[in-house]
Design a protein around this motif. Structure first.
Motif, PDB file in Angstrom:
ATOM      1  N   HIS A  78       0.976  -1.101  -0.048  1.00 61.95           N
ATOM      2  CA  HIS A  78      -0.156  -0.051   0.116  1.00 61.95           C
ATOM      3  C   HIS A  78       0.826   1.165   0.000  1.00 61.95           C
ATOM      4  O   HIS A  78       1.866   1.348   0.781  1.00 61.95           O
ATOM      5  CB  HIS A  78      -0.910   0.005   1.374  1.00 61.95           C
ATOM      6  CG  HIS A  78      -1.650  -1.233   1.526  1.00 61.95           C
ATOM      7  ND1 HIS A  78      -2.920  -1.350   1.104  1.00 61.95           N
ATOM      8  CD2 HIS A  78      -1.525  -2.449   1.863  1.00 61.95           C
ATOM      9  CE1 HIS A  78      -3.575  -2.479   1.363  1.00 61.95           C
ATOM     10  NE2 HIS A  78      -2.620  -3.242   1.881  1.00 61.95           N
ATOM     11  N   LEU A  79       0.564   2.371  -0.872  1.00 61.89           N
ATOM     12  CA  LEU A  79       1.389   3.488  -0.898  1.00 61.89           C
ATOM     13  C   LEU A  79       0.621   4.488  -0.435  1.00 61.89           C
ATOM     14  O   LEU A  79      -0.695   4.906  -1.257  1.00 61.89           O
ATOM     15  CB  LEU A  79       2.019   3.537  -2.282  1.00 61.89           C
ATOM     16  CG  LEU A  79       2.911   2.432  -2.916  1.00 61.89           C
ATOM     17  CD1 LEU A  79       3.414   2.923  -4.437  1.00 61.89           C
ATOM     18  CD2 LEU A  79       4.004   2.290  -1.996  1.00 61.89           C
ATOM     19  N   MET A  80       1.154   5.255   0.187  1.00 59.66           N
ATOM     20  CA  MET A  80       0.290   6.497   0.931  1.00 59.66           C
ATOM     21  C   MET A  80       1.271   7.720   0.795  1.00 59.66           C
ATOM     22  O   MET A  80       1.908   8.099   1.848  1.00 59.66           O
ATOM     23  CB  MET A  80      -0.194   6.133   2.267  1.00 59.66           C
ATOM     24  CG  MET A  80      -1.310   5.315   2.282  1.00 59.66           C
ATOM     25  SD  MET A  80      -2.011   5.319   4.131  1.00 59.66           S
ATOM     26  CE  MET A  80      -3.743   5.066   3.525  1.00 59.66           C
ATOM     27  N   PRO A  81       1.167   8.429  -0.460  1.00 65.18           N
ATOM     28  CA  PRO A  81       2.172   9.573  -0.482  1.00 65.18           C
ATOM     29  C   PRO A  81       1.557  10.689   0.308  1.00 65.18           C
ATOM     30  O   PRO A  81       0.219  10.737   0.741  1.00 65.18           O
ATOM     31  CB  PRO A  81       1.945  10.057  -2.034  1.00 65.18           C
ATOM     32  CG  PRO A  81       1.558   8.744  -2.569  1.00 65.18           C
ATOM     33  CD  PRO A  81       0.830   7.987  -1.875  1.00 65.18           C
ATOM     34  N   THR A  82       2.051  11.942   0.663  1.00 64.48           N
ATOM     35  CA  THR A  82       1.538  12.883   1.052  1.00 64.48           C
ATOM     36  C   THR A  82       0.847  12.808   2.380  1.00 64.48           C
ATOM     37  O   THR A  82      -0.282  13.193   2.482  1.00 64.48           O
ATOM     38  CB  THR A  82       0.670  13.912   0.189  1.00 64.48           C
ATOM     39  OG1 THR A  82      -0.374  13.248  -0.515  1.00 64.48           O
ATOM     40  CG2 THR A  82       1.690  14.474  -0.812  1.00 64.48           C
ATOM     41  N   CYS A  83       1.361  11.738   3.215  1.00 63.46           N
ATOM     42  CA  CYS A  83       0.887  11.487   4.337  1.00 63.46           C
ATOM     43  C   CYS A  83      -0.727  10.934   4.470  1.00 63.46           C
ATOM     44  O   CYS A  83      -1.163  11.040   5.282  1.00 63.46           O
ATOM     45  CB  CYS A  83       0.770  12.674   5.406  1.00 63.46           C
ATOM     46  SG  CYS A  83       2.543  13.263   5.993  1.00 63.46           S
ATOM     47  N   GLY A  84      -0.880  10.166   3.357  1.00 63.18           N
ATOM     48  CA  GLY A  84      -2.325   9.440   3.461  1.00 63.18           C
ATOM     49  C   GLY A  84      -3.177  10.333   2.631  1.00 63.18           C
ATOM     50  O   GLY A  84      -4.211   9.646   2.637  1.00 63.18           O
ATOM     51  N   THR A  85      -2.940  11.483   2.220  1.00 65.36           N
ATOM     52  CA  THR A  85      -3.947  12.037   1.605  1.00 65.36           C
ATOM     53  C   THR A  85      -4.446  11.598   0.186  1.00 65.36           C
ATOM     54  O   THR A  85      -5.197  11.910  -0.751  1.00 65.36           O
ATOM     55  CB  THR A  85      -3.766  13.833   1.416  1.00 65.36           C
ATOM     56  OG1 THR A  85      -2.301  13.719   0.649  1.00 65.36           O
ATOM     57  CG2 THR A  85      -3.673  14.513   2.722  1.00 65.36           C
ATOM     58  N   ARG A  86      -3.312  10.919  -0.276  1.00 61.93           N
ATOM     59  CA  ARG A  86      -3.334   9.895  -1.528  1.00 61.93           C
ATOM     60  C   ARG A  86      -3.112   8.596  -1.150  1.00 61.93           C
ATOM     61  O   ARG A  86      -2.346   8.146  -0.282  1.00 61.93           O
ATOM     62  CB  ARG A  86      -2.745  10.824  -2.557  1.00 61.93           C
ATOM     63  CG  ARG A  86      -2.945  11.921  -3.098  1.00 61.93           C
ATOM     64  CD  ARG A  86      -2.252  12.479  -4.115  1.00 61.93           C
ATOM     65  NE  ARG A  86      -2.752  13.912  -4.639  1.00 61.93           N
ATOM     66  CZ  ARG A  86      -2.978  14.101  -6.115  1.00 61.93           C
ATOM     67  NH1 ARG A  86      -2.417  13.274  -7.084  1.00 61.93           N
ATOM     68  NH2 ARG A  86      -3.306  15.218  -6.325  1.00 61.93           N
ATOM     69  N   TYR A  87      -3.831   7.577  -1.912  1.00 58.99           N
ATOM     70  CA  TYR A  87      -3.726   6.274  -1.689  1.00 58.99           C
ATOM     71  C   TYR A  87      -3.928   5.355  -2.960  1.00 58.99           C
ATOM     72  O   TYR A  87      -4.482   5.516  -3.817  1.00 58.99           O
ATOM     73  CB  TYR A  87      -4.858   5.684  -0.724  1.00 58.99           C
ATOM     74  CG  TYR A  87      -4.968   4.398  -0.342  1.00 58.99           C
ATOM     75  CD1 TYR A  87      -3.863   3.676  -0.123  1.00 58.99           C
ATOM     76  CD2 TYR A  87      -6.091   3.727  -0.462  1.00 58.99           C
ATOM     77  CE1 TYR A  87      -3.897   2.363   0.233  1.00 58.99           C
ATOM     78  CE2 TYR A  87      -6.268   2.252  -0.209  1.00 58.99           C
ATOM     79  CZ  TYR A  87      -5.171   1.469   0.203  1.00 58.99           C
ATOM     80  OH  TYR A  87      -5.143   0.165   0.432  1.00 58.99           O
ATOM     81  N   TYR A  88      -2.637   4.498  -3.010  1.00 61.24           N
ATOM     82  CA  TYR A  88      -2.470   3.888  -4.386  1.00 61.24           C
ATOM     83  C   TYR A  88      -2.428   2.291  -3.974  1.00 61.24           C
ATOM     84  O   TYR A  88      -1.646   1.685  -2.991  1.00 61.24           O
ATOM     85  CB  TYR A  88      -1.267   4.192  -4.792  1.00 61.24           C
ATOM     86  CG  TYR A  88      -1.172   5.522  -5.723  1.00 61.24           C
ATOM     87  CD1 TYR A  88      -1.419   5.721  -7.021  1.00 61.24           C
ATOM     88  CD2 TYR A  88      -0.851   6.871  -4.783  1.00 61.24           C
ATOM     89  CE1 TYR A  88      -1.158   7.136  -7.514  1.00 61.24           C
ATOM     90  CE2 TYR A  88      -0.925   7.992  -5.258  1.00 61.24           C
ATOM     91  CZ  TYR A  88      -0.881   8.218  -6.791  1.00 61.24           C
ATOM     92  OH  TYR A  88      -1.037   9.375  -7.176  1.00 61.24           O
ATOM     93  N   LYS A  89      -3.014   1.620  -4.907  1.00 58.92           N
ATOM     94  CA  LYS A  89      -3.034  -0.011  -4.835  1.00 58.92           C
ATOM     95  C   LYS A  89      -2.636  -0.465  -6.229  1.00 58.92           C
ATOM     96  O   LYS A  89      -2.660   0.243  -7.165  1.00 58.92           O
ATOM     97  CB  LYS A  89      -4.511  -0.299  -4.453  1.00 58.92           C
ATOM     98  CG  LYS A  89      -4.598  -0.341  -2.995  1.00 58.92           C
ATOM     99  CD  LYS A  89      -3.997  -1.289  -2.278  1.00 58.92           C
ATOM    100  CE  LYS A  89      -4.327  -2.941  -2.534  1.00 58.92           C
ATOM    101  NZ  LYS A  89      -3.316  -3.900  -1.867  1.00 58.92           N
ATOM    102  N   HIS A  90      -2.012  -1.770  -6.204  1.00 61.11           N
ATOM    103  CA  HIS A  90      -1.484  -2.206  -7.265  1.00 61.11           C
ATOM    104  C   HIS A  90      -2.500  -3.454  -7.634  1.00 61.11           C
ATOM    105  O   HIS A  90      -2.966  -3.986  -6.998  1.00 61.11           O
ATOM    106  CB  HIS A  90      -0.102  -2.843  -7.081  1.00 61.11           C
ATOM    107  CG  HIS A  90       0.638  -3.339  -8.240  1.00 61.11           C
ATOM    108  ND1 HIS A  90       0.331  -4.859  -8.644  1.00 61.11           N
ATOM    109  CD2 HIS A  90       1.530  -2.695  -9.131  1.00 61.11           C
ATOM    110  CE1 HIS A  90       1.197  -4.886  -9.812  1.00 61.11           C
ATOM    111  NE2 HIS A  90       1.956  -3.584  -9.993  1.00 61.11           N
ATOM    112  N   SER A  91      -2.783  -3.135  -9.180  1.00 58.49           N
ATOM    113  CA  SER A  91      -3.842  -4.409  -9.417  1.00 58.49           C
ATOM    114  C   SER A  91      -3.490  -4.283 -11.133  1.00 58.49           C
ATOM    115  O   SER A  91      -3.318  -3.289 -11.911  1.00 58.49           O
ATOM    116  CB  SER A  91      -5.152  -4.078  -9.181  1.00 58.49           C
ATOM    117  OG  SER A  91      -6.118  -4.970  -9.809  1.00 58.49           O
TER     118      SER A  91
END
Length: 258
Positions: free
Chosen positions: A72-85
């Motif tokens: 799980h990737l959470m740039p800018t302290c979790g204001t954005r959230y990325y998942k891999h699929s």
């Protein structure tokens, strides 16, 4: 963390935890992180933007699709959230500042940095960066070498003085110390604790079952909000220490399941 605690998810700070500041993650760290991904989900949460995650971590991790599906990737302290699929990364959500908020934050932080004599003429890249969900001031620029960054403000006094000055003029926004030379501005209430709560909501994993690993868990550090809300934490001093700890943790989790 106690030796008997087996986390269901492990979250990490990025700079000076998984990799030297703004630098590539070393192979030894990548090996340990892959071993951990084979056991439990992993999150990386940082004030940086997604390109930093790609350049520092993903380009050097060497993980397969199964391992990446647990990351799980959470740039800018979790204001954005990325998942891999499906072989790629996709944005699950973004909580951005408004254009007016971003413009005001940029104006205030530059004005106050100049007033305090903290606006440097010799820099490596841009001092100010609009990351959509976060405005970041980097005193020596985004690409400054590690030695220069460490020498600029070894006690943190400059950075904290700027943070306090900017916060006075932006009471409706969150202003906090970021990396070794940076100040971050986000929506109110946004810090790494905010990101961890969002991670729990997204994954369904309780905060009580998570472990956070970071290098700035001291009260003035940007990892401290995670510790303050009661999440189990492990403090490190650099990626070398993290790599050893993660390798041991991955083996401990594997042994507990044997």
């Amino acid at each position: 963390m106690t030796s008997s605690f087996i986390p269901a998810l492990v979250a990490f700070d990025l700079d000076d935890t998984l990799a030297p500041s703004k630098s590539a993650m070393p192979e030894k760290m990548a090996q340990s992180l892959r071993a951990l991904l084979d056991q439990v989900p992993v999150c990386i949460i940082s004030g940086g933007q997604i390109v930093q995650f790609r350049d520092q971590v993903l380009a050097h991790l060497g993980a397969d699709d199964t391992e990446l599906s647990r990351l799980h990737l959470m740039p800018t302290c979790g204001t954005r959230y990325y998942k891999h699929s499906g072989g790629d990364w996709f944005l699950v959500y973004a909580h951005d500042l408004t254009p007016a908020q971003r413009e005001e934050a940029l104006d205030v932080v530059e004005r106050e940095a100049r007033r305090l004599g903290l606006w440097e003429e010799k820099t490596w890249g841009n001092i100010l960066e609009d990351r959509g969900s976060q405005i970041t001031f980097s005193a020596l620029g985004q690409e400054a070498p590690l030695d220069a960054k460490k020498a600029w403000d070894p006690t943190g006094e400059k950075k904290n003085t700027l943070r306090e000055a900017v916060a006075h003029y932006l009471p409706d926004l969150e202003v906090r110390s970021g990396g070794s030379t940076s100040v971050d501005i986000t929506l109110k209430g946004v810090d790494k604790a905010y990101g961890m709560k969002a991670l729990s909501e997204q994954t369904g994993i309780s905060l009580d079952d998570m472990l956070f690993v970071g290098d700035r868990l001291d009260p003035d550090g940007n990892d401290y909000p995670v510790k303050a809300m009661g999440v189990a934490c492990h403090a490190v001093e650099g990626w070398e220490e993290t790599a050893e700890f993660v390798a041991e943790l991955a083996q401990q989790i594997a042994d507990s399941r044997a």
